[in-house]
Each structure stands twice: as C-alpha cells, then as structure tokens.
Design a protein around this motif. Structure first.
Motif, short mmCIF file in Angstrom:
data_model
loop_
_atom_site.label_atom_id
_atom_site.label_comp_id
_atom_site.label_asym_id
_atom_site.label_seq_id
_atom_site.Cartn_x
_atom_site.Cartn_y
_atom_site.Cartn_z
N GLU A 38 -11.49 -0.74 19.17
CA GLU A 38 -11.53 0.61 18.61
C GLU A 38 -11.93 1.66 19.64
OE1 GLU A 38 -14.30 0.17 15.44
OE2 GLU A 38 -12.99 -1.15 14.31
N GLU A 39 -12.38 1.20 20.80
CA GLU A 39 -12.85 2.12 21.84
C GLU A 39 -12.22 1.71 23.16
OE1 GLU A 39 -14.98 5.40 23.07
OE2 GLU A 39 -15.11 4.61 21.03
N ASN A 40 -11.68 2.67 23.87
CA ASN A 40 -11.05 2.40 25.15
C ASN A 40 -12.13 2.23 26.22
OD1 ASN A 40 -9.11 2.10 27.12
ND2 ASN A 40 -7.96 3.90 26.50
N PHE A 41 -11.76 1.59 27.31
CA PHE A 41 -12.70 1.31 28.39
C PHE A 41 -12.37 2.16 29.60
CE2 PHE A 41 -11.61 -2.50 26.04
CZ PHE A 41 -12.84 -2.98 25.64
N THR A 42 -13.42 2.63 30.28
CA THR A 42 -13.21 3.22 31.59
C THR A 42 -13.39 2.10 32.61
OG1 THR A 42 -15.55 3.74 31.95
CG2 THR A 42 -14.22 5.42 30.82
N ILE A 43 -12.94 2.33 33.81
CA ILE A 43 -13.12 1.35 34.88
C ILE A 43 -14.61 1.14 35.12
CG2 ILE A 43 -12.74 0.87 37.33
CD1 ILE A 43 -10.24 0.58 35.53
#
Length: 100
Positions: free
Chosen positions: A72-77
C-alpha cells in the motif's frame, strides 16, 4: 493471521478488470512493489521480528511496516537501503551490476 501479498495473489481469481485500466508501466511497477513487499515480509518473519520490532529498528510506525508489506506504500531507494540493512538483505544495483 494476515495473508502475504504472494498468498493473496495466488488465491485471487483470474480477472482483468483491474489490469485493463493500467498502463504497461503501471502493471510492471505494481508487480515489483508486490514482490518487494512479499520479500520484506518473508525476511522479517525469518528473522523472527514482529512488525513493531522492525518498525522500532527503522524508526517508523508499525502501521508503515504493515503498509509496506501489503503493497500500500511505495518505497524510496533510501527506505529500501535502510530495510535491507536491518534485515540483512542485499540490494542489487543493475547500473553497476553488483550487490550493494
């Protein structure tokens, strides 16, 4: 006990109603987010950590861990790097063709 992304995907019925409205790029992104989420959940459990314990180690809320694991939540590097360090997982850098 909640199902993992992988379990949810394998238990879902074949349907194109959702993917019909996605571009190819959006479909690829959704696939990778689901794979990353399932990997994080699998590794967290293999380490014997609860979502709350992992959240404490990362300085985030348990709700954020749940959102990551449910896709449900995108990831940053930067986030992936922190997660991989805490869970002792390697990140592969395709640009340098090596694990970081």
């Amino acid at each position: 006990m909640s199902m993992s992304i992988k379990e949810k995907m394998s238990n879902s019925k074949d349907s194109s109603w959702l993917s019909d409205n996605l571009t190819l790029e959006e479909s690829i992104i959704a696939k990778y987010i689901a794979q990353i989420a399932a990997t994080i959940q699998r590794q967290r459990k293999a380490k014997g950590y609860t979502q709350q314990e992992l959240a404490n180690m990362l300085g985030v809320s348990q709700v954020m861990i749940s959102r990551w694991e449910n896709g449900e939540e995108n990831f940053t590097i930067a986030t992936l790097a922190r997660i991989s360090k805490v869970l002792e997982m390697a990140l592969y850098n395709p640009l340098e063709k090596r694990v970081v």
